[in-house]
Design a protein around this motif. Structure first.
Motif, PDB file in Angstrom:
ATOM      1  N   VAL A   1       0.831  -1.179   0.000  1.00 13.04           N
ATOM      2  CA  VAL A   1       0.000   0.000   0.000  1.00 13.04           C
ATOM      3  C   VAL A   1       0.878   1.246   0.000  1.00 13.04           C
ATOM      4  N   GLN A   2       0.496   2.225  -0.798  1.00  9.32           N
ATOM      5  CA  GLN A   2       1.236   3.489  -0.844  1.00  9.32           C
ATOM      6  C   GLN A   2       0.414   4.569  -0.142  1.00  9.32           C
ATOM      7  N   LEU A   3       1.103   5.405   0.621  1.00  8.32           N
ATOM      8  CA  LEU A   3       0.433   6.450   1.393  1.00  8.32           C
ATOM      9  C   LEU A   3       0.908   7.828   0.949  1.00  8.32           C
ATOM     10  N   GLN A   4      -0.034   8.753   0.906  1.00  8.23           N
ATOM     11  CA  GLN A   4       0.274  10.134   0.535  1.00  8.23           C
ATOM     12  C   GLN A   4      -0.324  11.056   1.577  1.00  8.23           C
ATOM     13  N   ALA A   5       0.530  11.755   2.318  1.00  7.76           N
ATOM     14  CA  ALA A   5       0.058  12.699   3.325  1.00  7.76           C
ATOM     15  C   ALA A   5       0.007  14.101   2.736  1.00  7.76           C
ATOM     16  N   SER A   6      -0.999  14.859   3.131  1.00  7.52           N
ATOM     17  CA  SER A   6      -1.142  16.229   2.648  1.00  7.52           C
ATOM     18  C   SER A   6      -1.867  17.071   3.689  1.00  7.52           C
ATOM     19  N   GLY A   7      -1.884  18.383   3.460  1.00  6.16           N
ATOM     20  CA  GLY A   7      -2.659  19.272   4.308  1.00  6.16           C
ATOM     21  C   GLY A   7      -1.866  20.113   5.276  1.00  6.16           C
ATOM     22  N   GLY A   8      -0.559  19.914   5.318  1.00  2.26           N
ATOM     23  CA  GLY A   8       0.250  20.711   6.229  1.00  2.26           C
ATOM     24  C   GLY A   8       0.323  22.165   5.797  1.00  2.26           C
ATOM     25  N   GLY A   9       0.893  22.994   6.658  1.00  2.48           N
ATOM     26  CA  GLY A   9       1.031  24.403   6.332  1.00  2.48           C
ATOM     27  C   GLY A   9       1.445  25.211   7.537  1.00  2.48           C
ATOM     28  N   LEU A  10       1.347  26.522   7.387  1.00  2.00           N
ATOM     29  CA  LEU A  10       1.699  27.458   8.451  1.00  2.00           C
ATOM     30  C   LEU A  10       0.411  28.030   9.036  1.00  2.00           C
ATOM     31  N   VAL A  11       0.303  27.995  10.360  1.00  2.00           N
ATOM     32  CA  VAL A  11      -0.894  28.488  11.022  1.00  2.00           C
ATOM     33  C   VAL A  11      -0.490  29.163  12.325  1.00  2.00           C
ATOM     34  N   GLN A  12      -1.276  30.109  12.768  1.00  3.65           N
ATOM     35  CA  GLN A  12      -1.007  30.764  14.044  1.00  3.65           C
ATOM     36  C   GLN A  12      -1.482  29.893  15.195  1.00  3.65           C
TER      37      GLN A  12
ATOM     38  N   ARG B   1      -6.156  20.494   8.851  1.00  4.18           N
ATOM     39  CA  ARG B   1      -6.657  19.133   8.648  1.00  4.18           C
ATOM     40  C   ARG B   1      -5.691  18.406   7.725  1.00  4.18           C
ATOM     41  N   LEU B   2      -5.084  17.348   8.244  1.00  2.58           N
ATOM     42  CA  LEU B   2      -4.190  16.524   7.453  1.00  2.58           C
ATOM     43  C   LEU B   2      -4.965  15.352   6.868  1.00  2.58           C
ATOM     44  N   SER B   3      -4.534  14.915   5.710  1.00  2.00           N
ATOM     45  CA  SER B   3      -5.175  13.795   5.057  1.00  2.00           C
ATOM     46  C   SER B   3      -4.131  12.773   4.643  1.00  2.00           C
ATOM     47  N   CYS B   4      -4.479  11.501   4.781  1.00  2.00           N
ATOM     48  CA  CYS B   4      -3.605  10.402   4.372  1.00  2.00           C
ATOM     49  C   CYS B   4      -4.389   9.551   3.380  1.00  2.00           C
ATOM     50  N   ALA B   5      -3.965   9.570   2.131  1.00  2.00           N
ATOM     51  CA  ALA B   5      -4.647   8.822   1.083  1.00  2.00           C
ATOM     52  C   ALA B   5      -3.885   7.545   0.776  1.00  2.00           C
ATOM     53  N   ALA B   6      -4.625   6.461   0.634  1.00  2.00           N
ATOM     54  CA  ALA B   6      -4.012   5.169   0.346  1.00  2.00           C
ATOM     55  C   ALA B   6      -4.273   4.767  -1.087  1.00  2.00           C
ATOM     56  N   SER B   7      -3.297   4.147  -1.692  1.00  2.00           N
ATOM     57  CA  SER B   7      -3.472   3.562  -3.019  1.00  2.00           C
ATOM     58  C   SER B   7      -2.824   2.189  -3.023  1.00  2.00           C
ATOM     59  N   GLY B   8      -3.237   1.379  -3.923  1.00  2.00           N
ATOM     60  CA  GLY B   8      -2.683   0.038  -4.004  1.00  2.00           C
ATOM     61  C   GLY B   8      -3.623  -1.001  -3.454  1.00  2.00           C
ATOM     62  N   ARG B   9      -4.259  -0.679  -2.342  1.00  2.00           N
ATOM     63  CA  ARG B   9      -5.304  -1.517  -1.806  1.00  2.00           C
ATOM     64  C   ARG B   9      -6.093  -0.707  -0.799  1.00  2.00           C
ATOM     65  N   THR B  10      -7.221  -1.234  -0.404  1.00  3.26           N
ATOM     66  CA  THR B  10      -8.060  -0.470   0.516  1.00  3.26           C
ATOM     67  C   THR B  10      -7.553  -0.602   1.944  1.00  3.26           C
ATOM     68  N   PHE B  11      -7.896   0.366   2.720  1.00  2.00           N
ATOM     69  CA  PHE B  11      -7.489   0.461   4.117  1.00  2.00           C
ATOM     70  C   PHE B  11      -8.290  -0.439   5.039  1.00  2.00           C
ATOM     71  N   SER B  12      -9.369  -1.001   4.586  1.00  2.00           N
ATOM     72  CA  SER B  12     -10.452  -1.447   5.448  1.00  2.00           C
ATOM     73  C   SER B  12     -10.030  -2.317   6.621  1.00  2.00           C
ATOM     74  N   SER B  13      -8.980  -3.115   6.483  1.00  2.00           N
ATOM     75  CA  SER B  13      -8.603  -4.028   7.564  1.00  2.00           C
ATOM     76  C   SER B  13      -7.297  -3.604   8.231  1.00  2.00           C
ATOM     77  N   TYR B  14      -6.896  -2.373   8.068  1.00  2.84           N
ATOM     78  CA  TYR B  14      -5.626  -1.891   8.587  1.00  2.84           C
ATOM     79  C   TYR B  14      -5.816  -1.041   9.845  1.00  2.84           C
TER      80      TYR B  14
ATOM     81  N   ALA C   1     -15.211   5.951   1.754  1.00  2.00           N
ATOM     82  CA  ALA C   1     -15.474   6.161   0.333  1.00  2.00           C
ATOM     83  C   ALA C   1     -14.240   6.690  -0.389  1.00  2.00           C
ATOM     84  N   LYS C   2     -13.467   7.519   0.300  1.00  2.00           N
ATOM     85  CA  LYS C   2     -12.288   8.121  -0.322  1.00  2.00           C
ATOM     86  C   LYS C   2     -11.018   7.349  -0.001  1.00  2.00           C
ATOM     87  N   ASN C   3     -11.115   6.312   0.824  1.00  2.00           N
ATOM     88  CA  ASN C   3      -9.944   5.537   1.228  1.00  2.00           C
ATOM     89  C   ASN C   3      -8.880   6.434   1.847  1.00  2.00           C
ATOM     90  N   THR C   4      -9.330   7.311   2.734  1.00  5.24           N
ATOM     91  CA  THR C   4      -8.418   8.241   3.392  1.00  5.24           C
ATOM     92  C   THR C   4      -8.634   8.229   4.898  1.00  5.24           C
TER      93      THR C   4
END
Length: 125
Positions: A1-12, A18-31, A74-77
């Motif tokens: 499974v490949q993971l892609q993290a996103s959503g970081g940034g600069l904030v006060q 809100r960070l998001s972790c998207a999976a590809s390659g297979r579904t997360f359902s049993s992880y 639904a989004k596998n995230t």
């Protein structure tokens, strides 16, 4: 499974991200999926984790009541909603996945075999 993290940034301080972790390659359902963070000069530390079947969660004491981990099937995230951010939350945040569902209960990063590339979160005071 490949993971892609996103959503970081600069904030006060006091703000939200809100960070998001998207999976590809297979579904997360049993992880189990966890979020870890690493600040400069410090070791990687556990932040939060979720057992995707049953949606049971675990949080580090330092983020309880401020961060929420959740799953979007639904989004596998998996998302990490971070509220009331503090300067000490500044770090590179990584998402990780384990085929062993009960890994969510443990804080050791070695429990997780699959890792995303990290996303920078910077909280200014």
């Amino acid at each position: 499974v490949q993971l892609q993290a996103s959503g970081g940034g600069l904030v006060q301080a006091g703000g939200s991200l809100r960070l998001s972790c998207a999976a590809s390659g297979r579904t997360f359902s049993s992880y189990a999926v966890g979020w870890f963070r690493q600040a400069p000069g410090k070791e990687r530390e556990f932040v939060a984790a979720i057992r995707l079947s049953g949606r049971v969660t675990n949080y580090a004491d330092s983020v309880k009541g401020r961060f929420t981990i959740s799953r979007d099937s639904a989004k596998n995230t998996v998302s990490l909603q971070m509220n009331s951010l503090k300067p000490e939350d500044t770090a590179v945040y990584y998402c990780a996945a384990s085929r062993y569902q009960d890994s969510y209960f443990y804080t050791q990063s070695t429990r997780y075999a699959y890792w995303g590339q990290g996303t920078q979160v910077t909280v200014s005071s």
